[in-house]
Design a protein around this motif. Structure first.
Motif, PDB file in Angstrom:
ATOM      1  N   PHE A   8       0.830  -1.205   0.000  1.00  0.00           N
ATOM      2  CA  PHE A   8       0.000   0.000   0.000  1.00  0.00           C
ATOM      3  C   PHE A   8       0.866   1.258   0.000  1.00  0.00           C
ATOM      4  CE2 PHE A   8      -2.108   3.396   2.409  1.00  0.00           C
ATOM      5  CZ  PHE A   8      -3.215   3.609   1.601  1.00  0.00           C
ATOM      6  N   TYR A   9       1.871   1.310   0.859  1.00  0.00           N
ATOM      7  CA  TYR A   9       2.694   2.514   0.952  1.00  0.00           C
ATOM      8  C   TYR A   9       3.577   2.698  -0.285  1.00  0.00           C
ATOM      9  CZ  TYR A   9       1.158   2.918   5.779  1.00  0.00           C
ATOM     10  OH  TYR A   9       0.385   3.055   6.910  1.00  0.00           O
ATOM     11  N   ARG A  10       3.993   1.614  -0.902  1.00  0.00           N
ATOM     12  CA  ARG A  10       4.812   1.736  -2.109  1.00  0.00           C
ATOM     13  C   ARG A  10       3.964   2.174  -3.299  1.00  0.00           C
ATOM     14  NH1 ARG A  10       9.482  -2.301  -3.378  1.00  0.00           N
ATOM     15  NH2 ARG A  10      10.217  -0.312  -4.194  1.00  0.00           N
ATOM     16  N   LYS A  11       2.794   1.572  -3.454  1.00  0.00           N
ATOM     17  CA  LYS A  11       1.934   1.905  -4.587  1.00  0.00           C
ATOM     18  C   LYS A  11       1.166   3.204  -4.371  1.00  0.00           C
ATOM     19  CE  LYS A  11       1.170  -2.927  -5.968  1.00  0.00           C
ATOM     20  NZ  LYS A  11       0.156  -4.000  -6.113  1.00  0.00           N
ATOM     21  N   GLY A  12       0.646   3.387  -3.169  1.00  0.00           N
ATOM     22  CA  GLY A  12      -0.195   4.551  -2.907  1.00  0.00           C
ATOM     23  C   GLY A  12       0.567   5.830  -2.667  1.00  0.00           C
ATOM     24  N   PHE A  13       1.742   5.722  -2.021  1.00  0.00           N
ATOM     25  CA  PHE A  13       2.521   6.910  -1.679  1.00  0.00           C
ATOM     26  C   PHE A  13       3.829   7.014  -2.464  1.00  0.00           C
ATOM     27  CE2 PHE A  13      -0.326   6.649   1.884  1.00  0.00           C
ATOM     28  CZ  PHE A  13      -0.504   7.970   2.307  1.00  0.00           C
TER      29      PHE A  13
ATOM     30  N   PRO B 121      -9.917   6.097  -8.611  1.00  0.00           N
ATOM     31  CA  PRO B 121      -8.554   6.542  -8.278  1.00  0.00           C
ATOM     32  C   PRO B 121      -8.445   6.806  -6.785  1.00  0.00           C
ATOM     33  CG  PRO B 121      -9.452   7.788 -10.135  1.00  0.00           C
ATOM     34  CD  PRO B 121     -10.591   7.017  -9.548  1.00  0.00           C
ATOM     35  N   PHE B 122      -7.340   6.329  -6.202  1.00  0.00           N
ATOM     36  CA  PHE B 122      -7.122   6.514  -4.776  1.00  0.00           C
ATOM     37  C   PHE B 122      -5.624   6.643  -4.535  1.00  0.00           C
ATOM     38  CE2 PHE B 122      -6.822   4.531  -0.394  1.00  0.00           C
ATOM     39  CZ  PHE B 122      -7.310   5.648   0.268  1.00  0.00           C
ATOM     40  N   LEU B 123      -5.188   7.828  -4.133  1.00  0.00           N
ATOM     41  CA  LEU B 123      -3.767   8.153  -4.043  1.00  0.00           C
ATOM     42  C   LEU B 123      -3.134   7.997  -5.428  1.00  0.00           C
ATOM     43  CD1 LEU B 123      -3.059   6.472  -0.579  1.00  0.00           C
ATOM     44  CD2 LEU B 123      -3.384   8.910  -1.047  1.00  0.00           C
TER      45      LEU B 123
ATOM     46  N   GLU C  70      -5.407   2.836  -8.497  1.00  0.00           N
ATOM     47  CA  GLU C  70      -6.849   2.639  -8.445  1.00  0.00           C
ATOM     48  C   GLU C  70      -7.168   1.499  -7.491  1.00  0.00           C
ATOM     49  OE1 GLU C  70      -8.309   1.978 -12.403  1.00  0.00           O
ATOM     50  OE2 GLU C  70      -8.691   4.131 -12.699  1.00  0.00           O
ATOM     51  N   ALA C  71      -8.296   1.649  -6.790  1.00  0.00           N
ATOM     52  CA  ALA C  71      -8.705   0.629  -5.824  1.00  0.00           C
ATOM     53  C   ALA C  71     -10.196   0.359  -5.976  1.00  0.00           C
ATOM     54  CB  ALA C  71      -8.400   1.091  -4.401  1.00  0.00           C
ATOM     55  N   ASP C  72     -10.607  -0.828  -5.542  1.00  0.00           N
ATOM     56  CA  ASP C  72     -12.023  -1.193  -5.554  1.00  0.00           C
ATOM     57  C   ASP C  72     -12.661  -0.807  -4.222  1.00  0.00           C
ATOM     58  OD1 ASP C  72     -11.290  -4.262  -7.314  1.00  0.00           O
ATOM     59  OD2 ASP C  72     -11.942  -2.323  -8.103  1.00  0.00           O
ATOM     60  N   PHE C  73     -13.849  -0.261  -4.316  1.00  0.00           N
ATOM     61  CA  PHE C  73     -14.622   0.092  -3.130  1.00  0.00           C
ATOM     62  C   PHE C  73     -16.001  -0.569  -3.217  1.00  0.00           C
ATOM     63  CE2 PHE C  73     -11.423   3.331  -3.444  1.00  0.00           C
ATOM     64  CZ  PHE C  73     -11.065   3.593  -2.125  1.00  0.00           C
ATOM     65  N   PRO C  74     -16.605  -0.897  -2.071  1.00  0.00           N
ATOM     66  CA  PRO C  74     -17.925  -1.539  -2.104  1.00  0.00           C
ATOM     67  C   PRO C  74     -18.980  -0.541  -2.568  1.00  0.00           C
ATOM     68  CG  PRO C  74     -17.339  -0.966   0.146  1.00  0.00           C
ATOM     69  CD  PRO C  74     -16.125  -0.673  -0.692  1.00  0.00           C
ATOM     70  N   LEU C  75     -19.764  -0.917  -3.561  1.00  0.00           N
ATOM     71  CA  LEU C  75     -20.802  -0.021  -4.062  1.00  0.00           C
ATOM     72  C   LEU C  75     -22.088  -0.145  -3.245  1.00  0.00           C
ATOM     73  CD1 LEU C  75     -21.350   2.097  -6.208  1.00  0.00           C
ATOM     74  CD2 LEU C  75     -22.112   0.275  -7.753  1.00  0.00           C
ATOM     75  N   GLY C  76     -22.287  -1.289  -2.595  1.00  0.00           N
ATOM     76  CA  GLY C  76     -23.513  -1.546  -1.845  1.00  0.00           C
ATOM     77  C   GLY C  76     -23.896  -0.466  -0.853  1.00  0.00           C
ATOM     78  N   PRO C  77     -22.971  -0.007   0.008  1.00  0.00           N
ATOM     79  CA  PRO C  77     -23.337   1.025   0.986  1.00  0.00           C
ATOM     80  C   PRO C  77     -23.847   2.304   0.342  1.00  0.00           C
ATOM     81  CG  PRO C  77     -21.257   0.006   1.584  1.00  0.00           C
ATOM     82  CD  PRO C  77     -21.593  -0.501   0.218  1.00  0.00           C
ATOM     83  N   PHE C  78     -23.266   2.655  -0.808  1.00  0.00           N
ATOM     84  CA  PHE C  78     -23.664   3.894  -1.472  1.00  0.00           C
ATOM     85  C   PHE C  78     -25.006   3.733  -2.190  1.00  0.00           C
ATOM     86  CE2 PHE C  78     -18.986   3.587  -1.434  1.00  0.00           C
ATOM     87  CZ  PHE C  78     -18.740   4.600  -0.524  1.00  0.00           C
ATOM     88  N   ILE C  79     -25.262   2.535  -2.711  1.00  0.00           N
ATOM     89  CA  ILE C  79     -26.579   2.253  -3.295  1.00  0.00           C
ATOM     90  C   ILE C  79     -27.652   2.353  -2.207  1.00  0.00           C
ATOM     91  CG2 ILE C  79     -28.015   0.444  -4.339  1.00  0.00           C
ATOM     92  CD1 ILE C  79     -25.525  -0.561  -5.778  1.00  0.00           C
TER      93      ILE C  79
ATOM     94  N   ASN D 163      -2.699  11.450   7.484  1.00  0.00           N
ATOM     95  CA  ASN D 163      -2.439  10.500   8.576  1.00  0.00           C
ATOM     96  C   ASN D 163      -2.034   9.136   8.019  1.00  0.00           C
ATOM     97  OD1 ASN D 163      -3.755  12.135  11.034  1.00  0.00           O
ATOM     98  ND2 ASN D 163      -5.154  12.279   9.286  1.00  0.00           N
ATOM     99  N   PRO D 164      -0.891   9.060   7.324  1.00  0.00           N
ATOM    100  CA  PRO D 164      -0.517   7.798   6.661  1.00  0.00           C
ATOM    101  C   PRO D 164      -0.311   6.620   7.606  1.00  0.00           C
ATOM    102  CG  PRO D 164       1.313   9.358   6.655  1.00  0.00           C
ATOM    103  CD  PRO D 164       0.101  10.119   7.111  1.00  0.00           C
ATOM    104  N   THR D 165       0.043   6.871   8.868  1.00  0.00           N
ATOM    105  CA  THR D 165       0.282   5.760   9.799  1.00  0.00           C
ATOM    106  C   THR D 165      -0.990   5.338  10.534  1.00  0.00           C
ATOM    107  OG1 THR D 165       0.936   7.260  11.594  1.00  0.00           O
ATOM    108  CG2 THR D 165       2.681   6.434  10.160  1.00  0.00           C
ATOM    109  N   GLN D 166      -2.136   5.846  10.097  1.00  0.00           N
ATOM    110  CA  GLN D 166      -3.403   5.404  10.696  1.00  0.00           C
ATOM    111  C   GLN D 166      -4.280   4.715   9.652  1.00  0.00           C
ATOM    112  OE1 GLN D 166      -5.248   7.824  13.831  1.00  0.00           O
ATOM    113  NE2 GLN D 166      -3.538   9.247  13.647  1.00  0.00           N
TER     114      GLN D 166
END
Length: 290
Positions: free
Chosen positions: A56-61, A209-211, A214-223, A277-280
């Motif tokens: 995560f830290y290598r790809k995202g940051f 897109p995230f940082l 790209e990442a997958d997020f659950p669509l159900g909660p938003f529906i 807050n990258p360490t959280q």
């Protein structure tokens, strides 16, 4: 690789007993000290969690391997502190903690409108540690929607030692029975709090897109939030230093064009918080889609 998470909390009953007793007898700082050794243990032996965070830290940051590894240790340490706070905030040690709330008025106004609403958060910082503050200052009518997969003997021991949480739990189930409980809670003008940053198997997703990737997020909660047509706000709580927490909330909205629109706005707010807050960041698995 898509996100995968089994909904279970890692940790032994012995570990929980040790930290509860340490807090009760010697205080929070004493318990924090032992987090140094626990964090080192996880860096060395929790291969899956370590690898997921390094990725995560290598790809995202864009961190180097060594910088990512150092950040992983800091993340495990901060996670341990927050778990200790989770216990301490239900004891007499709670008096040591202080909070500040950016845009607290958003939740106060949402509660006063008596329409119910959704509070979207994520696994950054700790929402539960802010729950008692919101319960004391705003409303006790909060329902938390989650996969209730914590080991029962750990939950029972926590409750026997430090008491139950002051919110209602709505278990997320495959038979969709949670929708009935959510509908009933909203009719009572109550608030529904949930995390929307983890994807479980066979759930509908949206890729955003995230940082730096790209990442997958659950669509159900938003529906779900879109169909209920009630106000939505994005709420987070992070540990800033020592015994101090920072809470934030966005202005509540209900006029979204689509579930995807809610998801994009949520991810925008989540990304901003993670950068600060990258360490959280407490998603201990391979997060990115590829």
């Amino acid at each position: 690789m898509s996100q995968k998470w089994d909904g279970k909390t890692r940790g032994s009953l012995w570990g929980y007993k040790f930290f509860i007793r340490s807090i009760q007898l010697f205080g929070v700082r004493f318990a924090y000290f032992f987090c140094i050794f626990v964090s080192g243990y996880f860096v060395l032996f929790a291969k899956k969690q370590r690898s997921g965070l390094i990725s995560f830290y290598r790809k995202g940051f864009g961190y180097s391997y060594l910088k990512a590894l150092r950040t992983v240790f800091k993340t495990f340490f901060r996670f341990g502190q927050i778990l200790i706070d989770r216990i301490a905030l239900k004891t007499k040690r709670k008096e040591k903690y202080t909070f500040e709330f950016n845009n607290e008025a958003a939740l106060i106004n949402l509660n006063k409108e008596e329409k119910g609403g959704f509070l979207f958060s994520g696994h950054v910082g700790n929402w539960e540690n802010a729950g008692s503050l919101i319960g004391d200052r705003i409303t006790k009518k909060i329902n938390i929607l989650m996969l209730d997969e914590e080991v029962e003997k750990i939950k029972s021991h926590l409750e026997s030692q430090v008491g139950k949480a002051n919110f209602n739990l709505i278990p997320l189930k495959n038979d969709m029975s949670h929708l009935i409980l959510i509908h009933q809670a909203l009719k009572r003008s109550e608030l529904i709090a949930l995390h929307a940053d983890r994807v479980s198997a066979d759930h509908k997703t949206i890729r955003l897109p995230f940082l730096k990737k790209e990442a997958d997020f659950p669509l159900g909660p938003f529906i779900m939030a879109y169909k209920f047509k009630v106000p939505v706000t994005f709420v987070f709580a992070v540990k800033s230093s020592g015994f101090h927490y920072k809470l934030s909330a966005t202005d509540a909205k209900s006029d979204y064009e689509s579930p995807e629109h809610i998801a994009k706005e949520y991810v925008h707010n989540l990304e901003k918080l993670v950068k600060e807050n990258p360490t959280q960041w407490f998603n201990f698995f391979e997060y990115y889609a590829d």
